[in-house]
Structure formats: structure tokens, C-alpha cells
Design a protein around this motif. Structure first.
Motif, PDB file in Angstrom:
ATOM      1  N   LYS A  76      61.380 -76.225 112.866  1.00 59.11           N
ATOM      2  CA  LYS A  76      60.946 -76.442 111.480  1.00 59.11           C
ATOM      3  C   LYS A  76      60.904 -75.129 110.703  1.00 59.11           C
ATOM      4  O   LYS A  76      61.317 -75.065 109.546  1.00 59.11           O
ATOM      5  N   ILE A  77      60.413 -74.087 111.364  1.00 53.89           N
ATOM      6  CA  ILE A  77      60.322 -72.778 110.684  1.00 53.89           C
ATOM      7  C   ILE A  77      61.724 -72.221 110.417  1.00 53.89           C
ATOM      8  O   ILE A  77      62.015 -71.747 109.317  1.00 53.89           O
ATOM      9  N   LEU A  78      62.599 -72.322 111.417  1.00 56.08           N
ATOM     10  CA  LEU A  78      63.973 -71.811 111.262  1.00 56.08           C
ATOM     11  C   LEU A  78      64.685 -72.494 110.098  1.00 56.08           C
ATOM     12  O   LEU A  78      65.419 -71.864 109.341  1.00 56.08           O
ATOM     13  N   CYS A  79      64.426 -73.805 109.959  1.00 53.58           N
ATOM     14  CA  CYS A  79      65.148 -74.603 108.962  1.00 53.58           C
ATOM     15  C   CYS A  79      64.459 -74.624 107.593  1.00 53.58           C
ATOM     16  O   CYS A  79      64.864 -75.383 106.712  1.00 53.58           O
ATOM     17  N   LEU A  80      63.451 -73.769 107.395  1.00 53.86           N
ATOM     18  CA  LEU A  80      62.803 -73.746 106.065  1.00 53.86           C
ATOM     19  C   LEU A  80      63.800 -73.487 104.936  1.00 53.86           C
ATOM     20  O   LEU A  80      63.656 -74.132 103.869  1.00 53.86           O
ATOM     21  N   PRO A  81      64.787 -72.626 105.001  1.00 50.82           N
ATOM     22  CA  PRO A  81      65.181 -71.807 106.145  1.00 50.82           C
ATOM     23  C   PRO A  81      64.547 -70.418 106.065  1.00 50.82           C
ATOM     24  O   PRO A  81      64.010 -70.044 105.022  1.00 50.82           O
ATOM     25  N   ILE A  82      64.646 -69.677 107.168  1.00 49.78           N
ATOM     26  CA  ILE A  82      64.263 -68.264 107.162  1.00 49.78           C
ATOM     27  C   ILE A  82      65.481 -67.447 107.595  1.00 49.78           C
ATOM     28  O   ILE A  82      66.506 -68.028 107.981  1.00 49.78           O
ATOM     29  N   HIS A  83      65.370 -66.126 107.536  1.00 51.96           N
ATOM     30  CA  HIS A  83      66.497 -65.288 107.956  1.00 51.96           C
ATOM     31  C   HIS A  83      66.729 -65.360 109.455  1.00 51.96           C
ATOM     32  O   HIS A  83      67.858 -65.291 109.923  1.00 51.96           O
ATOM     33  N   GLY A  84      65.646 -65.473 110.229  1.00 51.83           N
ATOM     34  CA  GLY A  84      65.847 -65.529 111.677  1.00 51.83           C
ATOM     35  C   GLY A  84      64.536 -65.538 112.432  1.00 51.83           C
ATOM     36  O   GLY A  84      63.466 -65.298 111.863  1.00 51.83           O
ATOM     37  N   ILE A  85      64.649 -65.866 113.715  1.00 50.08           N
ATOM     38  CA  ILE A  85      63.500 -65.819 114.621  1.00 50.08           C
ATOM     39  C   ILE A  85      63.779 -64.724 115.645  1.00 50.08           C
ATOM     40  O   ILE A  85      64.907 -64.606 116.148  1.00 50.08           O
ATOM     41  N   ARG A  86      62.776 -63.925 115.942  1.00 52.56           N
ATOM     42  CA  ARG A  86      62.885 -62.856 116.934  1.00 52.56           C
ATOM     43  C   ARG A  86      61.671 -62.911 117.857  1.00 52.56           C
ATOM     44  O   ARG A  86      60.706 -63.618 117.581  1.00 52.56           O
ATOM     45  N   GLY A  87      61.724 -62.107 118.892  1.00 53.19           N
ATOM     46  CA  GLY A  87      60.588 -61.983 119.802  1.00 53.19           C
ATOM     47  C   GLY A  87      60.992 -61.022 120.899  1.00 53.19           C
ATOM     48  O   GLY A  87      62.068 -61.178 121.476  1.00 53.19           O
ATOM     49  N   VAL A  88      60.163 -59.997 121.149  1.00 61.71           N
ATOM     50  CA  VAL A  88      60.557 -58.979 122.122  1.00 61.71           C
ATOM     51  C   VAL A  88      59.884 -59.166 123.478  1.00 61.71           C
ATOM     52  O   VAL A  88      60.045 -58.340 124.369  1.00 61.71           O
ATOM     53  N   GLY A  89      59.110 -60.253 123.625  1.00 58.63           N
ATOM     54  CA  GLY A  89      58.543 -60.551 124.941  1.00 58.63           C
ATOM     55  C   GLY A  89      57.192 -59.918 125.201  1.00 58.63           C
ATOM     56  O   GLY A  89      56.638 -60.074 126.288  1.00 58.63           O
ATOM     57  N   THR A  90      56.647 -59.222 124.211  1.00 57.20           N
ATOM     58  CA  THR A  90      55.265 -58.753 124.331  1.00 57.20           C
ATOM     59  C   THR A  90      54.542 -59.027 123.024  1.00 57.20           C
ATOM     60  O   THR A  90      55.026 -58.638 121.952  1.00 57.20           O
ATOM     61  N   ALA A  91      53.425 -59.714 123.137  1.00 57.33           N
ATOM     62  CA  ALA A  91      52.655 -60.068 121.944  1.00 57.33           C
ATOM     63  C   ALA A  91      52.221 -58.818 121.193  1.00 57.33           C
ATOM     64  O   ALA A  91      52.305 -58.758 119.956  1.00 57.33           O
ATOM     65  N   ALA A  92      51.757 -57.831 121.935  1.00 60.00           N
ATOM     66  CA  ALA A  92      51.241 -56.608 121.298  1.00 60.00           C
ATOM     67  C   ALA A  92      52.338 -55.946 120.474  1.00 60.00           C
ATOM     68  O   ALA A  92      52.111 -55.534 119.332  1.00 60.00           O
ATOM     69  N   THR A  93      53.544 -55.862 121.038  1.00 60.93           N
ATOM     70  CA  THR A  93      54.645 -55.227 120.300  1.00 60.93           C
ATOM     71  C   THR A  93      55.080 -56.094 119.128  1.00 60.93           C
ATOM     72  O   THR A  93      55.366 -55.578 118.039  1.00 60.93           O
ATOM     73  N   ASN A  94      55.116 -57.420 119.318  1.00 56.89           N
ATOM     74  CA  ASN A  94      55.448 -58.300 118.186  1.00 56.89           C
ATOM     75  C   ASN A  94      54.489 -58.053 117.022  1.00 56.89           C
ATOM     76  O   ASN A  94      54.897 -58.023 115.852  1.00 56.89           O
ATOM     77  N   MET A  95      53.215 -57.880 117.331  1.00 55.64           N
ATOM     78  CA  MET A  95      52.237 -57.646 116.259  1.00 55.64           C
ATOM     79  C   MET A  95      52.473 -56.285 115.604  1.00 55.64           C
ATOM     80  O   MET A  95      52.353 -56.140 114.384  1.00 55.64           O
ATOM     81  N   CYS A  96      52.853 -55.302 116.412  1.00 56.63           N
ATOM     82  CA  CYS A  96      53.159 -53.978 115.833  1.00 56.63           C
ATOM     83  C   CYS A  96      54.410 -54.042 114.958  1.00 56.63           C
ATOM     84  O   CYS A  96      54.537 -53.275 113.994  1.00 56.63           O
ATOM     85  N   LEU A  97      55.330 -54.940 115.267  1.00 60.71           N
ATOM     86  CA  LEU A  97      56.521 -55.098 114.423  1.00 60.71           C
ATOM     87  C   LEU A  97      56.146 -55.708 113.072  1.00 60.71           C
ATOM     88  O   LEU A  97      56.761 -55.394 112.051  1.00 60.71           O
ATOM     89  N   VAL A  98      55.123 -56.567 113.061  1.00 58.06           N
ATOM     90  CA  VAL A  98      54.595 -57.061 111.771  1.00 58.06           C
ATOM     91  C   VAL A  98      53.999 -55.879 111.002  1.00 58.06           C
ATOM     92  O   VAL A  98      54.281 -55.677 109.814  1.00 58.06           O
ATOM     93  N   ALA A  99      53.189 -55.081 111.706  1.00 60.91           N
ATOM     94  CA  ALA A  99      52.544 -53.930 111.045  1.00 60.91           C
ATOM     95  C   ALA A  99      53.571 -52.941 110.506  1.00 60.91           C
ATOM     96  O   ALA A  99      53.350 -52.289 109.486  1.00 60.91           O
ATOM     97  N   SER A 100      54.715 -52.846 111.183  1.00 60.41           N
ATOM     98  CA  SER A 100      55.766 -51.886 110.790  1.00 60.41           C
ATOM     99  C   SER A 100      56.643 -52.413 109.657  1.00 60.41           C
ATOM    100  O   SER A 100      57.487 -51.674 109.156  1.00 60.41           O
ATOM    101  N   GLY A 101      56.496 -53.708 109.316  1.00 61.55           N
ATOM    102  CA  GLY A 101      57.315 -54.286 108.249  1.00 61.55           C
ATOM    103  C   GLY A 101      58.684 -54.745 108.712  1.00 61.55           C
ATOM    104  O   GLY A 101      59.534 -55.099 107.887  1.00 61.55           O
ATOM    105  N   CYS A 102      58.929 -54.754 110.039  1.00 62.39           N
ATOM    106  CA  CYS A 102      60.247 -55.183 110.563  1.00 62.39           C
ATOM    107  C   CYS A 102      60.373 -56.700 110.568  1.00 62.39           C
ATOM    108  O   CYS A 102      61.473 -57.242 110.448  1.00 62.39           O
ATOM    109  N   VAL A 103      59.268 -57.386 110.804  1.00 60.27           N
ATOM    110  CA  VAL A 103      59.242 -58.845 110.719  1.00 60.27           C
ATOM    111  C   VAL A 103      58.069 -59.203 109.800  1.00 60.27           C
ATOM    112  O   VAL A 103      57.106 -58.440 109.689  1.00 60.27           O
ATOM    113  N   GLU A 104      58.196 -60.340 109.125  1.00 58.61           N
ATOM    114  CA  GLU A 104      57.139 -60.706 108.171  1.00 58.61           C
ATOM    115  C   GLU A 104      55.919 -61.304 108.889  1.00 58.61           C
ATOM    116  O   GLU A 104      54.797 -61.137 108.415  1.00 58.61           O
TER     117      GLU A 104
END
Ligand SMILES: O=P(O)(O)OC(CO)CO
Ligand SMILES: [Mg+2]
Length: 246
Positions: free
Chosen positions: A145-173
């Protein structure tokens, strides 16, 4: 000839000395950690100063040599995070945030993305470790559902902590996940808010650190938009018992 293992041992001695001096200074603090909880220690967040630690966030990555692994150290007082440190070891990126003083990566100030359009956004999430088919169906349904909103893409690096830091860095929304634990979330949570982002539960309510559910986003507009598409479920809370599931 260099004695590699002697060097490793010297390093371990230095680390033990540092850890010892920290624990002597802060011996009044409580501790919640992935390994201590797995060993049967309680997982209850009180008003007492508490370390919330995941020594290896991204264990599956680590085992497979997939190059995203983080050390995650959060510290809460009165159930509120005071600081967070996430070290993305292989990238050698040290993310830090102290309440009210901003978030940094290797000393550089972090800011979340200013994107308000979901259609221009990248969203991070994970498939998780639960293989129960009903749970997997909900995870896929939310992603679809999220992919088809649509959005540019879905990502995930396999660590929650790093995913959250990628939000903080502005790399993912935004990043959302259900099924992770307080030690995966704590440090990254304050890094996100200190970078200007927001946190909420997957049902749009306030974040509950022990609920095993999180949405971390650059702003409320993006967070609330993805909340509408998430098929929420309720894993056993971290503080429900001293036993953990997956
Ligand atoms: O690798 P760990 O510590 O099990 O954590 C997972 C989620 O539980 C990745 O964030
Ligand atoms: Mg973890």
C-alpha cells in the motif's frame, strides 16, 4: 612481527577499563540490553536512569557479512531519552544526540529531509524476523500500500538503529517497523527527534518504547500519511515478561 591477537587483547583490555570506569561512575543506573533480557534479566522501563543497549543491531547482517551493523546505546531518565549513540561500525559513522543539543554524525550536524510530498519520498522498513504467515501478510500488505501511494521507493539496511539514523540524516523520509525491541529503537529515537524529526506509534498515537512498534519520520505529514497505510499488529510487549519471543 606484529602479534595481531596481542593487539586485539590490548584493545579488549582498554575497552574493559573504559567500561569499568563508566559503570563505577554510574553504578546507580539500571540496564536493559538484548543479551541481558535474553538471559532472563527484567525488561522494565522505570523512572530510574536506565541504559538501553543493543551491542549488535543487525545480527543477521553481521552473520552474513552484509555491511550494515550498529552498536546502539540509549539512556533514559524518567522514561525520557536523554541521549543516544549509534555507531554504524562498518561505515565508521558515529551518530550522537543529547537532548536539546541536536544530532550529529561524526561531528556534523544532522537535519531530517524537508520533503512534505509522500510521492517524492523514500520510506525505510524491514521484513522482520517473524515468519508467521499472518504477520508476513500484514507486513507485505503495508509495504504494497505504501509503495503504491506511490512513493519513490522502499529501502532497509537490516538494522533498525541505522534506519533511524538514515531518517535523521535526511536520506529517507521515514522508517516504520513492528516487531523490533526497545534496544533497537531507543538511541535512534532521540537521534531522529534531535535532527528535527517526529516519532509516533504505527496507529498514530504517541511512541511507546516498550510496544515494539515505531514510526520515525522527517515530519508529521509524512508520518501520518504512512500510518494510514500500515496494517498494524501487536507483538508481545517488551515489558510483558522477562521471556522474549523471536
Ligand atoms: O539484529 P537485532 O539486534 O536482532 O535487531 C534487528 C531487529 O530486532 C534489526 O534491527
Ligand atoms: Mg537489534
Amino acid at each position: 612481527m606484529t602479534d595481531l591477537w596481542q593487539n586485539a587483547m590490548d584493545h579488549a583490555v582498554a575497552l574493559a577499563r573504559k567500561a569499568g570506569s563508566v559503570s563505577v561512575c554510574l553504578s546507580f543506573c539500571l540496564f536493559i540490553g538484548e543479551e541481558s533480557v535474553a538471559a532472563g534479566e527484567p525488561c522494565v522501563l522505570t523512572d530510574n536512569p536506565t541504559w538501553i543497549v543493543d551491542p549488535v543491531d543487525g545480527t543477521t547482517n553481521f552473520v552474513h557479512g552484509y555491511p550494515f551493523v550498529a552498536v546502539s546505546i540509549g539512556f533514559a531518565v524518567n522514561r525520557k531519552l536523554e541521549f543516544g549513540v549509534v555507531y554504524s561500525c562498518i561505515e565508521d559513522k558515529m551518530y550522537t544526540a543529547r537532548k536539546g543539543q541536536g544530532a550529529f554524525c561524526n561531528g556534523q550536524l544532522l537535519n531530517v529531509s524537508d520533503q512534505k510530498e509522500i510521492s517524492q519520498s523514500i520510506i525505510a522498513t524491514e521484513f522482520g524476523s517473524n515468519r508467521d504467515t499472518e504477520v508476513v501478510d500484514k507486513i507485505f500488505s503495508s509495504m504494497r500500500k505504501i509503495l503504491c501511494l506511490p512513493i519513490h521507493g522502499i529501502r532497509g539496511v537490516g538494522t533498525a538503529a541505522t534506519n533511524m539514523c538514515l531518517v535523521a540524516s535526511g536520506c529517507v523520509e521515514a522508517y516504520y517497523e513492528i516487531g523490533i525491541h526497545c534496544w533497537d529503537i531507543a538511541a535512534g529515537a532521540i537521534i531522529v527527534t534531535e535532527a528535527g524529526g517526529v516519532l509516533m506509534d504505527v496507529d498514530g498515537g504517541p511512541l511507546d518504547l516498550m510496544s515494539r512498534r515505531v514510526v520515525a519520520a522527517n515530519n508529521k505529514i509524512i508520518a501520518e500519511r504512512i500510518v494510514k497505510e500500515i496494517d498494524a499488529f501487536t507483538p508481545l510487549r517488551d515489558d510483558a515478561s522477562t521471556e522474549t519471543e523471536d
